[in-house]
Design a protein around this motif. Sequence first.
Motif, PDB file in Angstrom:
ATOM      1  N   THR A  71       0.844  -1.192   0.000  1.00 44.00           N
ATOM      2  CA  THR A  71       0.000   0.000   0.000  1.00 44.00           C
ATOM      3  C   THR A  71       0.881   1.245   0.000  1.00 44.00           C
ATOM      4  N   ILE A  72       0.609   2.134  -0.961  1.00 41.36           N
ATOM      5  CA  ILE A  72       1.381   3.378  -1.067  1.00 41.36           C
ATOM      6  C   ILE A  72       0.435   4.549  -1.269  1.00 41.36           C
ATOM      7  N   GLY A  73       0.886   5.720  -0.870  1.00 36.05           N
ATOM      8  CA  GLY A  73       0.075   6.924  -1.022  1.00 36.05           C
ATOM      9  C   GLY A  73       0.948   8.163  -0.956  1.00 36.05           C
ATOM     10  N   SER A  74       0.304   9.303  -0.743  1.00 34.70           N
ATOM     11  CA  SER A  74       1.003  10.594  -0.706  1.00 34.70           C
ATOM     12  C   SER A  74       2.202  10.545   0.219  1.00 34.70           C
ATOM     13  N   GLY A  75       3.318  11.067  -0.278  1.00 38.11           N
ATOM     14  CA  GLY A  75       4.542  11.121   0.511  1.00 38.11           C
ATOM     15  C   GLY A  75       5.462   9.929   0.323  1.00 38.11           C
ATOM     16  N   ASN A  76       4.951   8.833  -0.257  1.00 38.03           N
ATOM     17  CA  ASN A  76       5.814   7.678  -0.493  1.00 38.03           C
ATOM     18  C   ASN A  76       6.727   7.945  -1.686  1.00 38.03           C
ATOM     19  N   ASN A  77       7.874   7.296  -1.685  1.00 38.91           N
ATOM     20  CA  ASN A  77       8.858   7.398  -2.763  1.00 38.91           C
ATOM     21  C   ASN A  77       9.372   6.017  -3.095  1.00 38.91           C
ATOM     22  N   GLY A  78       9.854   5.842  -4.319  1.00 38.11           N
ATOM     23  CA  GLY A  78      10.536   4.604  -4.661  1.00 38.11           C
ATOM     24  C   GLY A  78       9.986   3.897  -5.881  1.00 38.11           C
ATOM     25  N   LYS A  79      10.418   2.636  -6.008  1.00 39.73           N
ATOM     26  CA  LYS A  79      10.110   1.829  -7.187  1.00 39.73           C
ATOM     27  C   LYS A  79       8.625   1.519  -7.320  1.00 39.73           C
ATOM     28  N   ALA A  80       7.939   1.316  -6.211  1.00 40.10           N
ATOM     29  CA  ALA A  80       6.497   1.029  -6.269  1.00 40.10           C
ATOM     30  C   ALA A  80       5.749   2.226  -6.859  1.00 40.10           C
ATOM     31  N   VAL A  81       6.157   3.424  -6.481  1.00 41.32           N
ATOM     32  CA  VAL A  81       5.522   4.634  -7.015  1.00 41.32           C
ATOM     33  C   VAL A  81       5.802   4.756  -8.507  1.00 41.32           C
ATOM     34  N   LYS A  82       7.027   4.457  -8.931  1.00 40.34           N
ATOM     35  CA  LYS A  82       7.357   4.492 -10.359  1.00 40.34           C
ATOM     36  C   LYS A  82       6.477   3.510 -11.128  1.00 40.34           C
ATOM     37  N   GLU A  83       6.256   2.334 -10.554  1.00 40.87           N
ATOM     38  CA  GLU A  83       5.405   1.339 -11.207  1.00 40.87           C
ATOM     39  C   GLU A  83       3.991   1.880 -11.392  1.00 40.87           C
ATOM     40  N   THR A  92      -3.601   3.158 -19.151  1.00 43.31           N
ATOM     41  CA  THR A  92      -4.924   3.753 -18.949  1.00 43.31           C
ATOM     42  C   THR A  92      -5.035   5.008 -19.797  1.00 43.31           C
ATOM     43  N   SER A  93      -6.207   5.581 -19.787  1.00 41.46           N
ATOM     44  CA  SER A  93      -6.417   6.841 -20.502  1.00 41.46           C
ATOM     45  C   SER A  93      -6.437   8.004 -19.519  1.00 41.46           C
ATOM     46  N   ALA A  94      -5.649   7.897 -18.453  1.00 39.96           N
ATOM     47  CA  ALA A  94      -5.590   8.948 -17.431  1.00 39.96           C
ATOM     48  C   ALA A  94      -5.257  10.286 -18.083  1.00 39.96           C
ATOM     49  N   PRO A  95      -5.947  11.339 -17.649  1.00 44.44           N
ATOM     50  CA  PRO A  95      -5.654  12.656 -18.226  1.00 44.44           C
ATOM     51  C   PRO A  95      -4.254  13.126 -17.841  1.00 44.44           C
ATOM     52  N   GLY A  96      -3.549  13.716 -18.786  1.00 44.95           N
ATOM     53  CA  GLY A  96      -2.191  14.187 -18.512  1.00 44.95           C
ATOM     54  C   GLY A  96      -1.203  13.043 -18.481  1.00 44.95           C
ATOM     55  N   THR A  97       0.048  13.390 -18.350  1.00 41.60           N
ATOM     56  CA  THR A  97       1.109  12.395 -18.259  1.00 41.60           C
ATOM     57  C   THR A  97       1.893  12.656 -16.991  1.00 41.60           C
ATOM     58  N   LEU A  98       2.061  11.617 -16.201  1.00 46.76           N
ATOM     59  CA  LEU A  98       2.831  11.742 -14.969  1.00 46.76           C
ATOM     60  C   LEU A  98       4.313  11.593 -15.254  1.00 46.76           C
ATOM     61  N   LYS A  99       5.122  12.328 -14.539  1.00 48.74           N
ATOM     62  CA  LYS A  99       6.556  12.136 -14.590  1.00 48.74           C
ATOM     63  C   LYS A  99       6.853  10.886 -13.764  1.00 48.74           C
ATOM     64  N   VAL A 100       7.548   9.924 -14.354  1.00 47.89           N
ATOM     65  CA  VAL A 100       7.871   8.680 -13.648  1.00 47.89           C
ATOM     66  C   VAL A 100       9.138   8.940 -12.845  1.00 47.89           C
ATOM     67  N   ASP A 101       8.932   9.565 -11.681  1.00 49.05           N
ATOM     68  CA  ASP A 101      10.056   9.975 -10.844  1.00 49.05           C
ATOM     69  C   ASP A 101      10.093   9.279  -9.488  1.00 49.05           C
ATOM     70  N   SER A 106       0.966  15.258  -5.425  1.00 46.25           N
ATOM     71  CA  SER A 106      -0.427  15.607  -5.675  1.00 46.25           C
ATOM     72  C   SER A 106      -0.914  15.170  -7.061  1.00 46.25           C
ATOM     73  N   ARG A 107      -0.039  15.238  -8.066  1.00 41.98           N
ATOM     74  CA  ARG A 107      -0.454  14.813  -9.417  1.00 41.98           C
ATOM     75  C   ARG A 107      -0.668  13.310  -9.487  1.00 41.98           C
ATOM     76  N   THR A 108       0.200  12.548  -8.819  1.00 42.05           N
ATOM     77  CA  THR A 108       0.026  11.092  -8.799  1.00 42.05           C
ATOM     78  C   THR A 108      -1.246  10.742  -8.036  1.00 42.05           C
ATOM     79  N   LYS A 109      -1.468  11.409  -6.911  1.00 35.97           N
ATOM     80  CA  LYS A 109      -2.684  11.144  -6.133  1.00 35.97           C
ATOM     81  C   LYS A 109      -3.929  11.447  -6.956  1.00 35.97           C
ATOM     82  N   ALA A 110      -3.924  12.577  -7.667  1.00 35.19           N
ATOM     83  CA  ALA A 110      -5.071  12.943  -8.509  1.00 35.19           C
ATOM     84  C   ALA A 110      -5.312  11.890  -9.595  1.00 35.19           C
ATOM     85  N   ALA A 111      -4.236  11.379 -10.192  1.00 37.41           N
ATOM     86  CA  ALA A 111      -4.371  10.354 -11.228  1.00 37.41           C
ATOM     87  C   ALA A 111      -4.910   9.049 -10.642  1.00 37.41           C
ATOM     88  N   VAL A 112      -4.463   8.698  -9.442  1.00 34.79           N
ATOM     89  CA  VAL A 112      -4.965   7.482  -8.778  1.00 34.79           C
ATOM     90  C   VAL A 112      -6.447   7.654  -8.451  1.00 34.79           C
TER      91      VAL A 112
END
Length: 139
Positions: A71-83, A92-101, A106-112
């Motif tokens: 389980t991951i969420g806001s504030g987490n970092n690492g390989k799981a977040v990149k995945e 998916t057809s998620a709006p916008g493109t996330l930086k795989v960093d 907040s952008r990753t959370k919004a996409a999730v």
Amino acid sequence: MTRTIATTPRRLLGVGLASLTLLGGAAAGVATADTPAPAAARGTVHAAADKVCTYYNGVGFRCGYYNGSATIGSGNNGKAVKEVQALLNQTTSAPGTLKVDGRFGSRTKAAVLWFQKKYHVKPYDGIVGPKTWKELRLK
């Protein structure tokens, strides 16, 4: 000597596709002659940083960053977040493109959240738990 270039429909299409690729059309999931089709059309798609998302029967998509389901969420970092970021971008057809960093901001959370609402994965909390991982891998 002046050289005239023919503007046949095929040539115009090639120029248009090359322009689209240069302008980032491939990142938006548009298939061109030099880029793969979206996940729905193929079993393998390219993720950011040249990682490849591949669909495995009985498992789902894997992008090469992380194979677990922690389980991951806001504030987490690492390989799981990149995945998660790569899966959202490429399968998916998620709006916008996330930086795989690897930073769950907040952008990753919004996409999730968008993903959870679109595919009815409750609770709608922007946290990637077992249910969200399962659905992300299957899209």
